[in-house]
Design a protein around this motif. Structure first.
Motif, PDB file in Angstrom:
ATOM      1  N   CYS A 166       0.834  -1.214   0.000  1.00 40.49           N
ATOM      2  CA  CYS A 166       0.000   0.000   0.000  1.00 40.49           C
ATOM      3  C   CYS A 166       0.864   1.259   0.000  1.00 40.49           C
ATOM      4  O   CYS A 166       0.546   2.249  -0.672  1.00 40.49           O
ATOM      5  CB  CYS A 166      -0.927   0.001   1.212  1.00 40.49           C
ATOM      6  N   LEU A 167       1.974   1.220   0.766  1.00 41.99           N
ATOM      7  CA  LEU A 167       2.862   2.375   0.810  1.00 41.99           C
ATOM      8  C   LEU A 167       3.487   2.635  -0.554  1.00 41.99           C
ATOM      9  O   LEU A 167       3.530   3.780  -1.032  1.00 41.99           O
ATOM     10  CB  LEU A 167       3.946   2.150   1.863  1.00 41.99           C
ATOM     11  N   VAL A 168       3.954   1.576  -1.204  1.00 38.95           N
ATOM     12  CA  VAL A 168       4.577   1.739  -2.522  1.00 38.95           C
ATOM     13  C   VAL A 168       3.562   2.211  -3.551  1.00 38.95           C
ATOM     14  O   VAL A 168       3.819   3.140  -4.331  1.00 38.95           O
ATOM     15  CB  VAL A 168       5.235   0.415  -2.962  1.00 38.95           C
ATOM     16  N   VAL A 169       2.378   1.590  -3.550  1.00 46.83           N
ATOM     17  CA  VAL A 169       1.344   1.967  -4.518  1.00 46.83           C
ATOM     18  C   VAL A 169       0.894   3.414  -4.288  1.00 46.83           C
ATOM     19  O   VAL A 169       0.715   4.192  -5.244  1.00 46.83           O
ATOM     20  CB  VAL A 169       0.149   1.003  -4.437  1.00 46.83           C
ATOM     21  N   GLY A 170       0.709   3.802  -3.041  1.00 50.36           N
ATOM     22  CA  GLY A 170       0.306   5.178  -2.752  1.00 50.36           C
ATOM     23  C   GLY A 170       1.351   6.193  -3.192  1.00 50.36           C
ATOM     24  O   GLY A 170       1.020   7.239  -3.763  1.00 50.36           O
ATOM     25  N   THR A 171       2.629   5.885  -2.925  1.00 46.61           N
ATOM     26  CA  THR A 171       3.696   6.800  -3.345  1.00 46.61           C
ATOM     27  C   THR A 171       3.749   6.931  -4.858  1.00 46.61           C
ATOM     28  O   THR A 171       3.862   8.044  -5.404  1.00 46.61           O
ATOM     29  CB  THR A 171       5.044   6.296  -2.808  1.00 46.61           C
ATOM     30  N   LEU A 172       3.664   5.790  -5.560  1.00 49.66           N
ATOM     31  CA  LEU A 172       3.679   5.834  -7.023  1.00 49.66           C
ATOM     32  C   LEU A 172       2.466   6.578  -7.576  1.00 49.66           C
ATOM     33  O   LEU A 172       2.573   7.297  -8.573  1.00 49.66           O
ATOM     34  CB  LEU A 172       3.725   4.410  -7.579  1.00 49.66           C
ATOM     35  N   ALA A 173       1.318   6.422  -6.910  1.00 47.69           N
ATOM     36  CA  ALA A 173       0.114   7.117  -7.373  1.00 47.69           C
ATOM     37  C   ALA A 173       0.266   8.625  -7.240  1.00 47.69           C
ATOM     38  O   ALA A 173      -0.115   9.393  -8.146  1.00 47.69           O
ATOM     39  CB  ALA A 173      -1.101   6.630  -6.602  1.00 47.69           C
ATOM     40  N   VAL A 174       0.823   9.088  -6.123  1.00 44.48           N
ATOM     41  CA  VAL A 174       1.003  10.525  -5.919  1.00 44.48           C
ATOM     42  C   VAL A 174       1.966  11.097  -6.961  1.00 44.48           C
ATOM     43  O   VAL A 174       1.682  12.112  -7.617  1.00 44.48           O
ATOM     44  CB  VAL A 174       1.499  10.808  -4.492  1.00 44.48           C
ATOM     45  N   PHE A 175       3.126  10.442  -7.103  1.00 48.86           N
ATOM     46  CA  PHE A 175       4.103  10.938  -8.074  1.00 48.86           C
ATOM     47  C   PHE A 175       3.572  10.805  -9.503  1.00 48.86           C
ATOM     48  O   PHE A 175       3.838  11.667 -10.358  1.00 48.86           O
ATOM     49  CB  PHE A 175       5.420  10.183  -7.922  1.00 48.86           C
ATOM     50  N   ALA A 200       3.131  13.840 -12.124  1.00 52.38           N
ATOM     51  CA  ALA A 200       3.754  13.815 -13.452  1.00 52.38           C
ATOM     52  C   ALA A 200       2.710  13.981 -14.549  1.00 52.38           C
ATOM     53  O   ALA A 200       2.952  14.652 -15.561  1.00 52.38           O
ATOM     54  CB  ALA A 200       4.518  12.505 -13.638  1.00 52.38           C
ATOM     55  N   TRP A 201       1.533  13.398 -14.349  1.00 55.51           N
ATOM     56  CA  TRP A 201       0.461  13.519 -15.336  1.00 55.51           C
ATOM     57  C   TRP A 201       0.008  14.965 -15.474  1.00 55.51           C
ATOM     58  O   TRP A 201      -0.232  15.456 -16.575  1.00 55.51           O
ATOM     59  CB  TRP A 201      -0.699  12.630 -14.933  1.00 55.51           C
ATOM     60  N   LEU A 202      -0.077  15.654 -14.341  1.00 56.00           N
ATOM     61  CA  LEU A 202      -0.460  17.064 -14.404  1.00 56.00           C
ATOM     62  C   LEU A 202       0.590  17.895 -15.126  1.00 56.00           C
ATOM     63  O   LEU A 202       0.271  18.799 -15.908  1.00 56.00           O
ATOM     64  CB  LEU A 202      -0.673  17.606 -12.989  1.00 56.00           C
ATOM     65  N   CYS A 203       1.855  17.567 -14.875  1.00 58.72           N
ATOM     66  CA  CYS A 203       2.920  18.320 -15.535  1.00 58.72           C
ATOM     67  C   CYS A 203       2.927  18.071 -17.041  1.00 58.72           C
ATOM     68  O   CYS A 203       3.131  18.990 -17.837  1.00 58.72           O
ATOM     69  CB  CYS A 203       4.269  17.955 -14.924  1.00 58.72           C
ATOM     70  N   LEU A 204       2.720  16.811 -17.420  1.00 61.25           N
ATOM     71  CA  LEU A 204       2.733  16.488 -18.848  1.00 61.25           C
ATOM     72  C   LEU A 204       1.553  17.117 -19.578  1.00 61.25           C
ATOM     73  O   LEU A 204       1.675  17.547 -20.724  1.00 61.25           O
ATOM     74  CB  LEU A 204       2.729  14.972 -19.039  1.00 61.25           C
ATOM     75  N   ARG A 205       0.413  17.158 -18.934  1.00 63.25           N
ATOM     76  CA  ARG A 205      -0.770  17.739 -19.562  1.00 63.25           C
ATOM     77  C   ARG A 205      -0.838  19.255 -19.375  1.00 63.25           C
ATOM     78  O   ARG A 205      -1.756  19.906 -19.867  1.00 63.25           O
ATOM     79  CB  ARG A 205      -2.036  17.108 -18.980  1.00 63.25           C
ATOM     80  N   ASN A 206       0.145  19.757 -18.622  1.00 61.25           N
ATOM     81  CA  ASN A 206       0.199  21.201 -18.395  1.00 61.25           C
ATOM     82  C   ASN A 206      -1.095  21.710 -17.766  1.00 61.25           C
ATOM     83  O   ASN A 206      -1.684  22.715 -18.207  1.00 61.25           O
ATOM     84  CB  ASN A 206       0.476  21.942 -19.712  1.00 61.25           C
ATOM     85  N   GLU A 207      -1.515  20.967 -16.746  1.00 61.31           N
ATOM     86  CA  GLU A 207      -2.770  21.324 -16.075  1.00 61.31           C
ATOM     87  C   GLU A 207      -2.525  22.420 -15.042  1.00 61.31           C
ATOM     88  O   GLU A 207      -2.710  22.229 -13.840  1.00 61.31           O
ATOM     89  CB  GLU A 207      -3.369  20.079 -15.404  1.00 61.31           C
ATOM     90  N   LYS A 208      -2.096  23.561 -15.517  1.00 60.95           N
ATOM     91  CA  LYS A 208      -1.821  24.652 -14.586  1.00 60.95           C
ATOM     92  C   LYS A 208      -3.113  25.248 -14.032  1.00 60.95           C
ATOM     93  O   LYS A 208      -3.140  25.758 -12.914  1.00 60.95           O
ATOM     94  CB  LYS A 208      -1.007  25.734 -15.284  1.00 60.95           C
ATOM     95  N   ARG A 209      -4.173  25.189 -14.827  1.00 55.98           N
ATOM     96  CA  ARG A 209      -5.432  25.764 -14.362  1.00 55.98           C
ATOM     97  C   ARG A 209      -5.952  25.031 -13.126  1.00 55.98           C
ATOM     98  O   ARG A 209      -6.428  25.646 -12.170  1.00 55.98           O
ATOM     99  CB  ARG A 209      -6.454  25.699 -15.483  1.00 55.98           C
ATOM    100  N   THR A 210      -5.863  23.695 -13.125  1.00 56.15           N
ATOM    101  CA  THR A 210      -6.324  22.926 -11.969  1.00 56.15           C
ATOM    102  C   THR A 210      -5.508  23.245 -10.724  1.00 56.15           C
ATOM    103  O   THR A 210      -6.053  23.414  -9.624  1.00 56.15           O
ATOM    104  CB  THR A 210      -6.234  21.417 -12.283  1.00 56.15           C
ATOM    105  N   LEU A 211      -4.200  23.343 -10.916  1.00 57.38           N
ATOM    106  CA  LEU A 211      -3.357  23.664  -9.773  1.00 57.38           C
ATOM    107  C   LEU A 211      -3.648  25.067  -9.249  1.00 57.38           C
ATOM    108  O   LEU A 211      -3.674  25.297  -8.036  1.00 57.38           O
ATOM    109  CB  LEU A 211      -1.889  23.546 -10.179  1.00 57.38           C
ATOM    110  N   LYS A 212      -3.880  26.008 -10.163  1.00 58.98           N
ATOM    111  CA  LYS A 212      -4.186  27.361  -9.719  1.00 58.98           C
ATOM    112  C   LYS A 212      -5.502  27.415  -8.956  1.00 58.98           C
ATOM    113  O   LYS A 212      -5.627  28.125  -7.956  1.00 58.98           O
ATOM    114  CB  LYS A 212      -4.245  28.293 -10.926  1.00 58.98           C
ATOM    115  N   ARG A 213      -6.498  26.657  -9.417  1.00 59.59           N
ATOM    116  CA  ARG A 213      -7.775  26.623  -8.708  1.00 59.59           C
ATOM    117  C   ARG A 213      -7.608  26.037  -7.306  1.00 59.59           C
ATOM    118  O   ARG A 213      -8.187  26.532  -6.335  1.00 59.59           O
ATOM    119  CB  ARG A 213      -8.790  25.815  -9.498  1.00 59.59           C
ATOM    120  N   PHE A 214      -6.827  24.964  -7.243  1.00 58.57           N
ATOM    121  CA  PHE A 214      -6.620  24.346  -5.927  1.00 58.57           C
ATOM    122  C   PHE A 214      -5.890  25.297  -4.983  1.00 58.57           C
ATOM    123  O   PHE A 214      -6.253  25.428  -3.803  1.00 58.57           O
ATOM    124  CB  PHE A 214      -5.837  23.049  -6.094  1.00 58.57           C
TER     125      PHE A 214
END
Length: 398
Positions: A134-143, A147-161
């Protein structure tokens, strides 16, 4: 105290609540000894209840086991053809051994119910495998999500958050403070009950004890949360003590290094808020972990007598004697850690709070009087004229 068998001319046996020692004297049966309906009990043939331990047939001391599930003297007696006195390792279940059956054999570990259990074939219990997975899966999920947000350039979502977090910063801080208070409160109650029980006090009511067991996670004790670590080769009290204290010291070192790095980058920024966040994380973690680590450190100084010698309660394989190099190492390390955690951490944060006292309790600023306030016209109308300077008024009164 004495009685006699039918047809005997002398009092040659003891009453049911007594036993006869090696000198022929009748002594009262200690707690944990089964009282038979007929008298005549001998020291060599005393029968014990489950949860009690006696080292030899000539020993007059009967001890209550620290882990009652490992001591099954009565069950062992009933399983034999002739129910005779069971002592020593014969009292212990299959996976336990040593004084008070408090030591798990190789390929065994102390599970959550405080019973020595056989390890799985792979050597690591299922609960440890699941926790690590669970620890490994959770860490990989977060990272992976980052990475998915960075690749998709989801800056709008991050700004809203970030905007939502800034807008609700006060409410989020209050929620965090309430959660911390509840956590520390339940942690303190649970640790006090553990300390009370280990010192020989009475157990709390069963219902309340079951309720407290639901908050075991608040102690942040990896060895209690994942008891199967004993199957991985990390065994013994000293190993757990070094692992937990060194882990927190390493975390503190990383936080201080990050603070120094951020402080250097924010040299021209007032108060360097990003740098202080590193120390804020260290304060939170130390507040949550220090109580459990302090209790773990204190166990290094608690020994109990056992058949003419003193043994360490936290590890019954360790003899409490300064002639033992291993015990001396444990006490020395625990004394150093006692200066660092139970004493050093509160003193360090007290000094930090004193240095930041101007932020915690700033000097109040007197409200300025507005010339357009509604009270000004009325005050002037009630007087005999415009207000005079203080020096002129003083001279008139004189």
């Amino acid at each position: 105290e004495y009685s006699s068998t039918p047809g005997s001319a002398t009092c040659d046996v003891c009453e049911p609540q007594y036993y006869m020692d090696t000198d022929g004297a009748c002594e009262g049966k200690p707690d944990g000894v089964i009282f038979g309906e007929s008298g005549g009990a001998m020291l060599e043939h005393l029968l014990l209840e489950n949860g009690y331990y006696r080292s030899t047939t000539t020993s007059t001391e009967v001890y209550e086991c620290l882990n009652p599930g490992n001591c099954r003297a009565q069950d062992a007696c009933m399983a034999s053809d002739e129910c005779e006195s069971v002592v020593g390792d014969d009292i212990c279940i299959e996976g336990a051994k040593g004084p008070l059956c408090n030591i798990c054999k190789e390929s065994h570990y102390l599970n959550s119910t405080q019973v020595c259990t056989e390890c799985n074939k792979g050597g690591v219990p299922t609960n440890v495998i699941v926790a690590l997975a669970c620890l490994v899966v959770g860490t990989l999920a977060v990272f992976g999500f980052g990475a998915w947000l960075c690749l998709r350039n989801e800056k709008r979502t991050l700004k809203r958050f970030k905007a939502w977090a800034r807008h609700n910063e006060r409410e989020l801080q209050m929620l965090s403070d309430c959660a911390t208070v509840i956590w520390v409160c339940m942690q303190t109650i649970y640790l006090v009950c553990i300390n009370h029980r280990s010192a020989g006090g009475e157990d709390p009511p069963k219902l309340y004890d079951e309720f407290l067991k639901g908050f075991t996670f608040t102690t942040i004790d990896l060895w209690a949360a994942f008891p199967g670590f004993g199957c991985t080769g990390f065994r013994g009290y000293f190993v757990g003590l070094v692992t937990e204290t060194a882990g927190l010291l390493l975390f503190a070192l990383l936080c201080v290094m990050r603070y120094a790095y951020k402080r250097r980058k924010e040299r021209d920024v007032v108060d360097a808020p990003k740098a202080w966040k590193s120390l804020h994380h260290l304060v939170i973690v130390s507040n949550l972990v220090t109580p459990s680590i302090s209790l773990l450190i204190s166990k290094a100084f608690f020994c109990r007598p056992y058949d003419g010698e003193r043994l360490l309660m936290a590890d019954m394989t360790v003899r409490c004697s300064w002639d033992s190099a291993y015990y001396t190492t444990i006490v020395t390390y625990a004394a150093i850690m006692a200066l660092v955690f139970p004493l050093g951490v509160p003193c360090m944060w007290s000094v930090g709070l004193w240095r930041l006292r101007h932020r915690l309790n700033p000097t109040p600023v007197a409200p300025s009087t507005s010339p357009s306030s509604p009270s000004s016209p009325s005050d002037e109308s009630e007087t005999d004229g415009p207000r005079q300077p203080p020096s002129q008024a003083q001279s008139q009164r004189t």
